[in-house]
Design an enzyme around this catalytic site. Sequence first.
Site, PDB file in Angstrom:
ATOM      1  N   GLU A 120       0.835  -1.208   0.000  1.00  0.00           N
ATOM      2  CA  GLU A 120       0.000   0.000   0.000  1.00  0.00           C
ATOM      3  C   GLU A 120       0.870   1.257   0.000  1.00  0.00           C
ATOM      4  OE1 GLU A 120      -4.150  -0.409   0.914  1.00  0.00           O
ATOM      5  OE2 GLU A 120      -3.460  -0.952   2.927  1.00  0.00           O
ATOM      6  N   GLU A 140      -4.635  -8.713   2.850  1.00  0.00           N
ATOM      7  CA  GLU A 140      -5.670  -8.368   3.824  1.00  0.00           C
ATOM      8  C   GLU A 140      -6.883  -9.284   3.774  1.00  0.00           C
ATOM      9  OE1 GLU A 140      -3.132  -4.743   3.631  1.00  0.00           O
ATOM     10  OE2 GLU A 140      -3.850  -6.228   2.193  1.00  0.00           O
TER      11      GLU A 140
END
Length: 266
Positions: A120, A140
């Site tokens: 990210e 995730e």
Amino acid sequence: MGGTEHLTVQREGATLVLTLNRPEARNALSLPMLVGLHDGWLEADADDSVRSIVFTGAGGTFCSGMDLKALAGNGMTGEEYRDRLKADPDLHWKAMLRHHRPRKPVIAAVEGYCVAGGTEMLQGTDIRVAGESATFGLFEVRRGLFPIGGSTVRLPRQIPRTHALEMLLTGRPYSAREAAAIGLVGHVVPDGTALAKALEIAERINSCGPLAVEAVKASVYETAEMTESDGLAAELTRGWPVFDTADAKEGARAFAEKRPPVYKRA
């Protein structure tokens, strides 16, 4: 020069090097790391002698993302920094480049794991170099979590949507070569040399006119979601003033005189 126990700040000429420094935890995010990153980005923005930033990790790893032990209730390290987070509840998003874009070019030098929050943060960088054995991915969904660092927005704008959705929805790991093939990184180099390659690229940037470099970067991001006609108009607004700077005149003189230019940000 700032830094914390989990984030080191060094100067390499005109390049500021920010290093995630928690190798015993594969550089999992911590409060000291986030505070150090936040302050490092601001330091680079404020210091005109800094012309580029290299972002890397210590111990052969970039970042393995959020500290899942802390998330499970085992406590986040660096509680003494909690007051910084209370004073600026947005600090962690600025640190992770979700809510802050440095005006200087940011070059990522990735070795080892660059997953979850690591991938990210990578999306907030401008140029990306990876060691051959680096691993990328957004894990995730495998943990029942959401990649809330910006990936559902940014990733489909940076790589083809089919690849972005596969990465987001499967949570599988990607090799450095796969990451390069889909456009997530620009260079794959032998293991242990990503930092050297990033510094080499930074030095090339540092030799260019700093006002021009910053204006070019700003224009690319400002116009990314505009129509072509609006983007071209915005480009002129950004670009024309650069031609009136002393740096532009110095660049022309240096070219005519066959010598390296000496830019003064003027």
